[in-house]
Design a protein around this motif. Structure first.
Motif, PDB file in Angstrom:
ATOM      1  N   LEU A   1       0.902  -1.140   0.084  1.00  0.00           N
ATOM      2  CA  LEU A   1      -0.116   0.021   0.014  1.00  0.00           C
ATOM      3  C   LEU A   1       0.851   1.356  -0.014  1.00  0.00           C
ATOM      4  N   SER A   2       2.080   1.299   0.636  1.00  0.00           N
ATOM      5  CA  SER A   2       2.805   2.249   0.613  1.00  0.00           C
ATOM      6  C   SER A   2       3.426   2.851  -0.539  1.00  0.00           C
ATOM      7  N   ALA A   3       3.759   1.655  -1.258  1.00  0.00           N
ATOM      8  CA  ALA A   3       4.420   1.620  -2.752  1.00  0.00           C
ATOM      9  C   ALA A   3       3.268   1.932  -3.671  1.00  0.00           C
ATOM     10  N   LEU A   4       1.815   1.682  -3.404  1.00  0.00           N
ATOM     11  CA  LEU A   4       1.157   2.319  -4.305  1.00  0.00           C
ATOM     12  C   LEU A   4       0.952   3.577  -4.258  1.00  0.00           C
ATOM     13  N   LEU A   5       0.930   3.858  -2.837  1.00  0.00           N
ATOM     14  CA  LEU A   5       0.516   5.557  -2.785  1.00  0.00           C
ATOM     15  C   LEU A   5       1.700   6.284  -3.409  1.00  0.00           C
ATOM     16  N   LEU A   6       2.979   5.861  -3.264  1.00  0.00           N
ATOM     17  CA  LEU A   6       4.092   6.621  -3.659  1.00  0.00           C
ATOM     18  C   LEU A   6       4.029   6.629  -5.252  1.00  0.00           C
ATOM     19  N   ILE A   7       3.399   5.650  -5.905  1.00  0.00           N
ATOM     20  CA  ILE A   7       3.168   5.782  -7.165  1.00  0.00           C
ATOM     21  C   ILE A   7       2.255   6.690  -7.610  1.00  0.00           C
TER      22      ILE A   7
ATOM     23  N   LEU B   1      -2.572  17.403  -2.390  1.00  0.00           N
ATOM     24  CA  LEU B   1      -3.136  16.247  -2.670  1.00  0.00           C
ATOM     25  C   LEU B   1      -2.264  14.947  -2.811  1.00  0.00           C
ATOM     26  N   ALA B   2      -1.244  14.882  -3.184  1.00  0.00           N
ATOM     27  CA  ALA B   2      -0.269  13.957  -3.082  1.00  0.00           C
ATOM     28  C   ALA B   2       0.280  13.452  -1.502  1.00  0.00           C
ATOM     29  N   VAL B   3       0.545  14.638  -0.703  1.00  0.00           N
ATOM     30  CA  VAL B   3       0.688  14.215   0.545  1.00  0.00           C
ATOM     31  C   VAL B   3      -0.469  14.028   1.426  1.00  0.00           C
ATOM     32  N   LEU B   4      -1.627  14.466   1.080  1.00  0.00           N
ATOM     33  CA  LEU B   4      -2.934  13.907   1.858  1.00  0.00           C
ATOM     34  C   LEU B   4      -3.039  12.705   1.890  1.00  0.00           C
ATOM     35  N   MET B   5      -3.174  12.095   0.501  1.00  0.00           N
ATOM     36  CA  MET B   5      -3.368  10.727   0.285  1.00  0.00           C
ATOM     37  C   MET B   5      -2.297   9.832   1.166  1.00  0.00           C
ATOM     38  N   ALA B   6      -1.159  10.209   0.988  1.00  0.00           N
ATOM     39  CA  ALA B   6      -0.040   9.473   1.529  1.00  0.00           C
ATOM     40  C   ALA B   6      -0.366   9.298   3.056  1.00  0.00           C
ATOM     41  N   ALA B   7      -0.732  10.651   3.542  1.00  0.00           N
ATOM     42  CA  ALA B   7      -0.938  10.826   5.109  1.00  0.00           C
ATOM     43  C   ALA B   7      -2.055   9.716   5.619  1.00  0.00           C
TER      44      ALA B   7
ATOM     45  N   ALA C   1       6.323  10.548  -0.018  1.00  0.00           N
ATOM     46  CA  ALA C   1       5.214  11.160  -1.007  1.00  0.00           C
ATOM     47  C   ALA C   1       5.558  12.503  -1.474  1.00  0.00           C
ATOM     48  N   ALA C   2       6.072  13.311  -0.692  1.00  0.00           N
ATOM     49  CA  ALA C   2       6.452  14.890  -1.024  1.00  0.00           C
ATOM     50  C   ALA C   2       7.473  14.635  -2.201  1.00  0.00           C
ATOM     51  N   LEU C   3       8.416  13.989  -1.844  1.00  0.00           N
ATOM     52  CA  LEU C   3       9.595  13.697  -2.874  1.00  0.00           C
ATOM     53  C   LEU C   3       9.051  13.177  -4.073  1.00  0.00           C
ATOM     54  N   ALA C   4       8.206  12.258  -4.162  1.00  0.00           N
ATOM     55  CA  ALA C   4       7.488  11.615  -5.153  1.00  0.00           C
ATOM     56  C   ALA C   4       6.826  12.525  -6.072  1.00  0.00           C
TER      57      ALA C   4
END
Length: 557
Positions: free
Chosen positions: A4-10, A67-73, A84-87
């Protein structure tokens, strides 16, 4: 959880790469590549697209990061959130080619960074102070030094150090460092411009094609003539002592030069025509050395096309090809075809015009020293070329004997036959041998050879040599022959008192004629006068000679 972590980073990467601003501007009919904030600055983007579109695209970029950070959080793991911020930032800087084609936008990504910092703060992944610190540092550096790129790097350095002090895992700390590394790579050209002194500061007026009626913008492509010229750009000066001490090999420097894309390394300042028009001219370079143009013409053509695209991004209306750039891509034809929105010129017409203008003066000075032209022998080296043939045609009727030297014997003989019909009283010899130069009292040379072609064994004492070659066709050792006079050709002094941070090696305040042609096209708006390919129209040669005089350009003789 790992999956799930990898998926959220993608997902974060794809969110960052989403072409939202690109889509909005494209639907509004705006050419995003020409309106690139990485190259043109916020002021010009506002001018091009208007405040409403500029604000909308800015909000969309920030929203991507948020949005990217909110989803990862949603996982509740600070390390994944920072990653996720870096991604998201990497996605914005390096989007999949399928989204943008061969010319993806190259913006700074500062608004995406602002969005991810806001996301890290509101989700509690990082303390508020750690997210606010880089913004404060950014504002301070930008306000004091005026360089946006330096301010961004300083802010990210502060952020990296702040994250390093927090009780987070190695992944989060490496992600913070990754933001700094990614930004440094993106800003490498801006760093080079700061070293060269060509990076615009906040509030500095950056020229833009068509924005002002009293200012035009041009760009000109140059390259080092030898390894010593490579150090003239301050961004590469640090390499010189390393090469001299043997720490870095000259071969490594050459390989690096071959890999570098075109860059802005200088600017001509202070050019103002007689009618009051200011000409801004950027100096661009992909530091290929002369032998590369001969050995790898495809690479040279590719770099010339990249240079033309950079010139367009910088707001230039005309792009000139100097020195060996002028012969790549069918003498500019292929470059123009690849970048049709920009006027490309190889400078051949005005180069021929300056020679045409200078020859009468040279012949007059020659005769004034008691030398009889009617009994003199003249030679033209590189006579297969357009410029050199123009010289031969001009001087043939005025001398007793004309020696024409070139590489293509068959073509040279056809040319000589044409001149024999026009100058029946002149003996005309066509040859590929440089040994015949020993008979010449006057030598005119205009080759595209990267190395000298005329040496002491070719020249007799007292000979005059008009050297139009760039780089010079005449070896420095020829100067030691008694009575020999070497006259550089195709040198022009623009009006207004020109200055430059780069030594063009034509004398202070002076430029080659091919560069002057670029400036004249920009000043007159006569873009159809551009020089491309082998043919140079007589009417264009006359046009540049006439317009140069009207605008205040002076041929140096």
């Amino acid at each position: 959880m790992l999956f799930l972590s990898a998926l959220l980073l993608i997902v974060a990467f794809l969110t960052g790469s989403a072409p939202l601003g690109h889509a909005v501007l494209s639907r509004a009919g705006v050419n995003v590549r020409v309106n690139n904030p990485h190259n043109l600055g916020v002021e010009n983007v506002l001018y091009r697209v208007g405040p409403q579109l500029a604000a909308l695209t800015a909000l969309l970029d920030a929203a991507k990061g948020l949005l990217a950070v909110l989803m990862a959080a949603s996982l509740g793991q600070p390390d994944v959130t920072v990653m996720a911020a870096l991604a998201a930032y990497l996605g914005h800087l390096n989007p999949p080619r399928a989204l943008f084609g061969d010319t993806p936008p190259r913006g700074r990504g500062n608004l995406v960074l602002l969005g991810v910092l806001a996301g890290l703060a509101v989700t509690g992944a990082l303390p508020l102070w750690a997210c606010a610190l880089p913004v404060v540092v950014y504002a301070a550096v930008a306000g004091f030094f005026g360089f946006v790129s330096a301010a961004t790097l300083a802010g990210l350095l502060a952020f990296t150090l702040a994250v390093a002090t927090l009780p987070l895992g190695p992944a989060a700390k490496l992600a913070a460092l990754g933001l700094l590394v990614a930004a440094t790579w993106r800003f490498k050209e801006n760093i080079g411009r700061m070293l060269d002194g060509t990076e615009p500061r906040l509030g500095e007026a950056v020229p833009l094609a068509g924005r002002r009626s009293d200012e035009v913008v041009a760009a000109f492509m140059i390259h080092p003539m030898n390894i010593e010229n490579f150090w003239s750009a301050r961004r590469f000066a640090w390499l010189r002592p390393l090469v001299e001490k043997g720490v870095v090999s000259e071969r490594s420097v050459r390989q690096m030069a071959d890999s570098l894309r075109p860059m802005k390394i200088g600017e001509l300042h202070g050019i103002r025509t007689v009618d009051g028009k200011s000409i801004r001219c950027y100096l661009l370079s992909s530091p290929l050395l002369p032998d590369v143009f001969r050995d790898n013409p495809d690479l040279a053509t590719r770099r010339a096309i990249e240079g033309a695209r950079l010139a367009q991004e910088l707001g230039a209306e005309v792009f000139g090809l100097g020195a060996f750039w002028s012969v790549v891509g069918n003498k500019g034809i292929d470059v123009q075809a690849a970048v049709p929105e920009l006027t490309i010129t190889n400078g051949g017409a005005y180069t021929s015009g300056t020679i045409k203008a200078a020859i009468p003066g040279i012949l007059e000075h020659f005769a004034a020293e008691g030398r009889d032209l009617k009994h003199a022998t003249a030679a033209v080296v590189g006579a297969n070329g357009v410029v050199a043939f123009g010289i031969a045609r001009t001087i043939a009727p005025q001398v007793a004997k004309l020696i024409m030297i070139g590489r293509d014997a068959e073509r040279l003989e056809r040319t000589a036959a044409t001149l024999r019909r026009a100058a029946k009283d002149t003996e005309i010899v066509a040859t590929t041998s440089y040994d015949t130069l020993k008979d010449a009292d006057l030598i005119f040379t205009a080759t595209s050879d990267p190395n000298p072609v005329i040496f002491p064994q070719h020249v007799k004492p007292g000979a005059w040599i008009f050297d139009e070659g760039r780089p010079a066709d005449v070896d420095e050792s020829v100067q030691a022959i008694p009575g020999v006079r070497v006259i550089p050709g195709g040198v022009v002094r623009p009006p207004g008192g020109m200055t430059s941070n780069i030594d063009l090696q034509f004398g202070e305040g002076q430029v080659p004629a091919c560069l002057a042609e670029t400036l004249i096209i920009a000043a007159t708006g006569e873009h159809h006068r551009k020089s491309l390919g082998q043919q140079t129209l007589t009417e264009n040669i006359n046009f540049f000679v006439e317009q140069a005089e009207k605008l205040g350009f002076q041929v140096v003789d």
